[in-house]
Design a protein around this motif. Structure first.
Motif, PDB file in Angstrom:
ATOM      1  N   ARG A 133       0.828  -1.205   0.000  1.00  0.00           N
ATOM      2  CA  ARG A 133       0.000   0.000   0.000  1.00  0.00           C
ATOM      3  C   ARG A 133       0.862   1.254   0.000  1.00  0.00           C
ATOM      4  O   ARG A 133       1.800   1.369   0.784  1.00  0.00           O
ATOM      5  CB  ARG A 133      -0.918   0.004   1.226  1.00  0.00           C
ATOM      6  N   LEU A 134       0.515   2.187  -0.874  1.00  0.00           N
ATOM      7  CA  LEU A 134       1.226   3.457  -0.935  1.00  0.00           C
ATOM      8  C   LEU A 134       0.419   4.599  -0.328  1.00  0.00           C
ATOM      9  O   LEU A 134       0.968   5.472   0.337  1.00  0.00           O
ATOM     10  CB  LEU A 134       1.556   3.816  -2.397  1.00  0.00           C
ATOM     11  N   GLN A 135      -0.893   4.600  -0.587  1.00  0.00           N
ATOM     12  CA  GLN A 135      -1.695   5.749  -0.169  1.00  0.00           C
ATOM     13  C   GLN A 135      -3.162   5.350  -0.094  1.00  0.00           C
ATOM     14  O   GLN A 135      -3.658   4.572  -0.910  1.00  0.00           O
ATOM     15  CB  GLN A 135      -1.520   6.887  -1.185  1.00  0.00           C
ATOM     16  N   VAL A 136      -3.861   5.897   0.883  1.00  0.00           N
ATOM     17  CA  VAL A 136      -5.311   5.751   1.004  1.00  0.00           C
ATOM     18  C   VAL A 136      -5.908   7.149   1.131  1.00  0.00           C
ATOM     19  O   VAL A 136      -5.420   7.970   1.920  1.00  0.00           O
ATOM     20  CB  VAL A 136      -5.704   4.896   2.226  1.00  0.00           C
ATOM     21  N   VAL A 137      -6.918   7.445   0.330  1.00  0.00           N
ATOM     22  CA  VAL A 137      -7.598   8.739   0.400  1.00  0.00           C
ATOM     23  C   VAL A 137      -9.078   8.490   0.666  1.00  0.00           C
ATOM     24  O   VAL A 137      -9.626   7.452   0.302  1.00  0.00           O
ATOM     25  CB  VAL A 137      -7.408   9.551  -0.899  1.00  0.00           C
ATOM     26  N   ARG A 138      -9.714   9.462   1.292  1.00  0.00           N
ATOM     27  CA  ARG A 138     -11.101   9.307   1.703  1.00  0.00           C
ATOM     28  C   ARG A 138     -11.910  10.559   1.397  1.00  0.00           C
ATOM     29  O   ARG A 138     -11.370  11.662   1.409  1.00  0.00           O
ATOM     30  CB  ARG A 138     -11.194   9.018   3.206  1.00  0.00           C
ATOM     31  N   GLU A 139     -13.197  10.362   1.150  1.00  0.00           N
ATOM     32  CA  GLU A 139     -14.125  11.479   1.018  1.00  0.00           C
ATOM     33  C   GLU A 139     -15.503  11.020   1.481  1.00  0.00           C
ATOM     34  O   GLU A 139     -15.982   9.956   1.082  1.00  0.00           O
ATOM     35  CB  GLU A 139     -14.202  11.990  -0.424  1.00  0.00           C
ATOM     36  N   ALA A 140     -16.115  11.840   2.326  1.00  0.00           N
ATOM     37  CA  ALA A 140     -17.434  11.504   2.856  1.00  0.00           C
ATOM     38  C   ALA A 140     -18.511  12.229   2.071  1.00  0.00           C
ATOM     39  O   ALA A 140     -18.329  13.364   1.613  1.00  0.00           O
ATOM     40  CB  ALA A 140     -17.525  11.886   4.328  1.00  0.00           C
ATOM     41  N   GLU A 141     -19.644  11.554   1.919  1.00  0.00           N
ATOM     42  CA  GLU A 141     -20.823  12.166   1.305  1.00  0.00           C
ATOM     43  C   GLU A 141     -22.061  11.535   1.933  1.00  0.00           C
ATOM     44  O   GLU A 141     -22.235  10.321   1.905  1.00  0.00           O
ATOM     45  CB  GLU A 141     -20.839  11.954  -0.209  1.00  0.00           C
ATOM     46  N   ASP A 142     -22.926  12.392   2.501  1.00  0.00           N
ATOM     47  CA  ASP A 142     -24.170  11.920   3.116  1.00  0.00           C
ATOM     48  C   ASP A 142     -23.904  10.804   4.125  1.00  0.00           C
ATOM     49  O   ASP A 142     -24.553   9.756   4.111  1.00  0.00           O
ATOM     50  CB  ASP A 142     -25.152  11.433   2.040  1.00  0.00           C
ATOM     51  N   ASN A 143     -22.908  11.035   4.992  1.00  0.00           N
ATOM     52  CA  ASN A 143     -22.558  10.085   6.059  1.00  0.00           C
ATOM     53  C   ASN A 143     -22.001   8.764   5.544  1.00  0.00           C
ATOM     54  O   ASN A 143     -21.941   7.772   6.281  1.00  0.00           O
ATOM     55  CB  ASN A 143     -23.768   9.813   6.961  1.00  0.00           C
ATOM     56  N   ILE A 144     -21.597   8.720   4.275  1.00  0.00           N
ATOM     57  CA  ILE A 144     -20.960   7.532   3.706  1.00  0.00           C
ATOM     58  C   ILE A 144     -19.496   7.876   3.441  1.00  0.00           C
ATOM     59  O   ILE A 144     -19.204   8.883   2.792  1.00  0.00           O
ATOM     60  CB  ILE A 144     -21.639   7.107   2.398  1.00  0.00           C
ATOM     61  N   MET A 145     -18.586   7.055   3.938  1.00  0.00           N
ATOM     62  CA  MET A 145     -17.163   7.302   3.719  1.00  0.00           C
ATOM     63  C   MET A 145     -16.664   6.413   2.588  1.00  0.00           C
ATOM     64  O   MET A 145     -16.665   5.190   2.686  1.00  0.00           O
ATOM     65  CB  MET A 145     -16.355   7.016   4.989  1.00  0.00           C
ATOM     66  N   TRP A 146     -16.268   7.067   1.483  1.00  0.00           N
ATOM     67  CA  TRP A 146     -15.704   6.354   0.333  1.00  0.00           C
ATOM     68  C   TRP A 146     -14.187   6.405   0.403  1.00  0.00           C
ATOM     69  O   TRP A 146     -13.607   7.372   0.903  1.00  0.00           O
ATOM     70  CB  TRP A 146     -16.182   6.986  -0.973  1.00  0.00           C
ATOM     71  N   VAL A 147     -13.547   5.368  -0.144  1.00  0.00           N
ATOM     72  CA  VAL A 147     -12.094   5.223  -0.048  1.00  0.00           C
ATOM     73  C   VAL A 147     -11.506   4.931  -1.420  1.00  0.00           C
ATOM     74  O   VAL A 147     -12.086   4.191  -2.222  1.00  0.00           O
ATOM     75  CB  VAL A 147     -11.743   4.066   0.921  1.00  0.00           C
ATOM     76  N   GLY A 148     -10.338   5.529  -1.667  1.00  0.00           N
ATOM     77  CA  GLY A 148      -9.522   5.169  -2.817  1.00  0.00           C
ATOM     78  C   GLY A 148      -8.175   4.676  -2.314  1.00  0.00           C
ATOM     79  O   GLY A 148      -7.666   5.163  -1.306  1.00  0.00           O
ATOM     80  N   ILE A 149      -7.608   3.692  -3.002  1.00  0.00           N
ATOM     81  CA  ILE A 149      -6.337   3.122  -2.554  1.00  0.00           C
ATOM     82  C   ILE A 149      -5.364   2.990  -3.720  1.00  0.00           C
ATOM     83  O   ILE A 149      -5.754   2.697  -4.851  1.00  0.00           O
ATOM     84  CB  ILE A 149      -6.555   1.734  -1.884  1.00  0.00           C
ATOM     85  N   LYS A 150      -4.105   3.266  -3.429  1.00  0.00           N
ATOM     86  CA  LYS A 150      -3.026   3.149  -4.403  1.00  0.00           C
ATOM     87  C   LYS A 150      -1.981   2.202  -3.848  1.00  0.00           C
ATOM     88  O   LYS A 150      -1.598   2.334  -2.665  1.00  0.00           O
ATOM     89  CB  LYS A 150      -2.429   4.538  -4.668  1.00  0.00           C
ATOM     90  N   ALA A 151      -1.555   1.238  -4.649  1.00  0.00           N
ATOM     91  CA  ALA A 151      -0.586   0.251  -4.178  1.00  0.00           C
ATOM     92  C   ALA A 151       0.391  -0.084  -5.303  1.00  0.00           C
ATOM     93  O   ALA A 151       0.067   0.051  -6.483  1.00  0.00           O
ATOM     94  CB  ALA A 151      -1.296  -1.010  -3.705  1.00  0.00           C
ATOM     95  N   THR A 152       1.578  -0.534  -4.924  1.00  0.00           N
ATOM     96  CA  THR A 152       2.597  -0.870  -5.904  1.00  0.00           C
ATOM     97  C   THR A 152       2.979  -2.348  -5.785  1.00  0.00           C
ATOM     98  O   THR A 152       2.955  -2.920  -4.679  1.00  0.00           O
ATOM     99  CB  THR A 152       3.851   0.007  -5.735  1.00  0.00           C
ATOM    100  N   LEU A 153       3.330  -2.929  -6.910  1.00  0.00           N
ATOM    101  CA  LEU A 153       3.729  -4.333  -6.944  1.00  0.00           C
ATOM    102  C   LEU A 153       5.141  -4.478  -6.375  1.00  0.00           C
ATOM    103  O   LEU A 153       6.077  -3.842  -6.844  1.00  0.00           O
ATOM    104  CB  LEU A 153       3.679  -4.832  -8.382  1.00  0.00           C
ATOM    105  N   ARG A 154       5.271  -5.308  -5.349  1.00  0.00           N
ATOM    106  CA  ARG A 154       6.584  -5.519  -4.734  1.00  0.00           C
ATOM    107  C   ARG A 154       7.498  -6.278  -5.696  1.00  0.00           C
ATOM    108  O   ARG A 154       7.073  -7.223  -6.364  1.00  0.00           O
ATOM    109  CB  ARG A 154       6.461  -6.298  -3.420  1.00  0.00           C
ATOM    110  N   SER A 155       8.762  -5.892  -5.715  1.00  0.00           N
ATOM    111  CA  SER A 155       9.728  -6.566  -6.591  1.00  0.00           C
ATOM    112  C   SER A 155      10.278  -7.817  -5.924  1.00  0.00           C
ATOM    113  O   SER A 155      10.177  -7.979  -4.710  1.00  0.00           O
ATOM    114  CB  SER A 155      10.867  -5.607  -6.928  1.00  0.00           C
TER     115      SER A 155
END
Length: 294
Positions: free
Chosen positions: A272-294
C-alpha cells in the motif's frame, strides 16, 4: 413538454444494472444520489406520454428478476412525479456546475463555456450518460490519485471505464496510451463520444471486456473506479499484467470494505502506498493506491 421523473431506490449492488435498464428505456439522463451506505436513488426523466405506465411495469419486472442473477435490489421502490419542462431543465443543469478536482483538473458539462488557465486540464462531460462524470466522491478520489501518479511513458488499463473520465484524465495528464475496458455494451458508444469530445481518441483503445480477462498487454498502471465486489476478483490478475514496480489504483470502496481490499492486495504481492477518503451523506468512500513488490 412535461416530463415524468422516475425515482428508483435500490441497493448499491444493483445500481449499475438498474441505471442500464433506465438508459435502455431511453432516459434523457440518470442522476445518482446516495440514500444510505447500502442504498442509492436513481432519478431518470422521460417524456410524459402513454409509455410511462409501460416503463414502470418494465422496471418492476426488471427489479423482480435481479435476484435470479445473484443481485439483491432491496428496497427496490419506484416513484413517479410529474414535472414541467423548464423546471426540470433548470434543475438538471444547476445540479452539475463546473468543478475543480485535484490541483489542475477542471470538469465541466459541454453546455458551459469555462474560462481556464493554460495549466488547467479541462475535461468536458455531460452528466447522466454513464457512470463517472466527476460528481461522485469515488470518481474524484480516483482522479486525485491519478494526477499524482501518471507519467509520460505510462501504458494504462482503465477497467470499467464508464463515461471514460479516468481515461481522458490519464491521457491529458500525459500518459502514452490507455486501454479503456468496459463490460456494459451500452456505455461503449458514450465513452467513445467523450473521447472524441476531449480529443484523446488517438491515444485510447476502447474495448468491451470483463476486467483483465483475455488481456495480454503489460501496463505501468491499472485503474478501476468500480465496486469492491468487482475489484476483489480483479486483484489476483493484476501482478501478471503489470511491469515491475507497477501500480494499481482502485476506488468505489466503502470504509468498511477497506481492510478486505488491503488484505487481497497484500496477498497478491502489493504494498500500500496511499489511502484517500471522502465523505458524502454520512458515507465514507475510499480510494487506494498500491505498488507491486519486486
Amino acid at each position: 413538454m412535461n416530463w415524468a421523473k422516475i425515482t428508483v431506490t435500490t441497493s448499491q449492488e444493483a445500481s449499475e444494472a438498474v441505471a442500464n435498464c433506465l438508459f435502455e428505456m431511453d432516459a434523457t439522463g440518470v442522476e445518482f444520489k446516495e440514500n444510505t451506505a447500502a442504498n442509492v436513488d436513481l432519478i431518470a426523466y422521460y417524456p410524459l406520454d402513454d409509455r410511462v405506465g409501460a416503463r414502470m411495469q418494465k422496471l418492476r419486472d426488471f427489479l423482480a428478476e435481479l435476484p435470479t442473477w445473484g443481485i439483491e435490489p432491496h428496497p427496490a421502490t419506484i416513484d413517479v412525479e410529474h414535472v414541467k419542462s423548464e423546471i426540470w431543465e433548470e434543475a438538471w443543469k444547476a445540479a452539475f456546475p463546473p468543478q475543480r478536482v485535484g490541483k489542475r483538473m477542471l470538469i465541466a458539462p459541454t453546455w458551459h463555456t469555462i474560462p481556464h488557465n493554460e495549466t488547467d486540464i479541462l475535461i468536458q462531460l455531460d452528466p447522466g450518460m454513464a457512470f463517472g462524470t466527476g460528481y461522485h466522491p469515488t470518481t474524484r478520489l480516483s482522479l486525485e490519485l491519478l494526477e499524482q501518479t501518471v507519467e509520460p511513458h505510462h501504458h494504462i488499463a482503465d477497467i470499467g471505464t464508464g463515461s471514460g473520465i479516468l481515461t481522458i484524465a490519464a491521457v491529458k495528464l500525459g500518459a502514452r496510451h490507455v486501454d479503456a475496458i468496459e463490460l456494459d455494451p451500452t456505455a461503449i458508444p458514450i465513452a467513445a463520444a467523450n473521447f472524441q469530445t476531449n480529443d484523446v481518441a488517438p491515444s485510447v483503445h476502447l474495448s468491451q471486456g470483463d476486467g483483465l480477462i483475455g488481456i495480454e498487454n503489460k501496463y505501468h498502471l491499472i485503474i478501476g473506479n468500480i465496486l469492491t465486489k468487482a475489484i476483489l476478483p480483479i486483484i489476483p490478475n493484476c501482478p501478471s499484467r503489470l511491469h515491475p514496480g507497477g501500480i494499481v489504483i482502485f476506488s468505489g470502496i466503502l470504509e468498511t470494505e477497506l481492510e478486505q481490499v488491503q488484505s487481497a492486495l497484500e496477498a497478491n504481492h502489493f504494498e500500500r502506498l496511499q489511502v484517500v477518503r471522502e465523505a458524502e451523506d454520512n458515507i465514507m468512500w475510499v480510494g487506494i493506491k498500491a505498488t507491486l513488490r519486486s
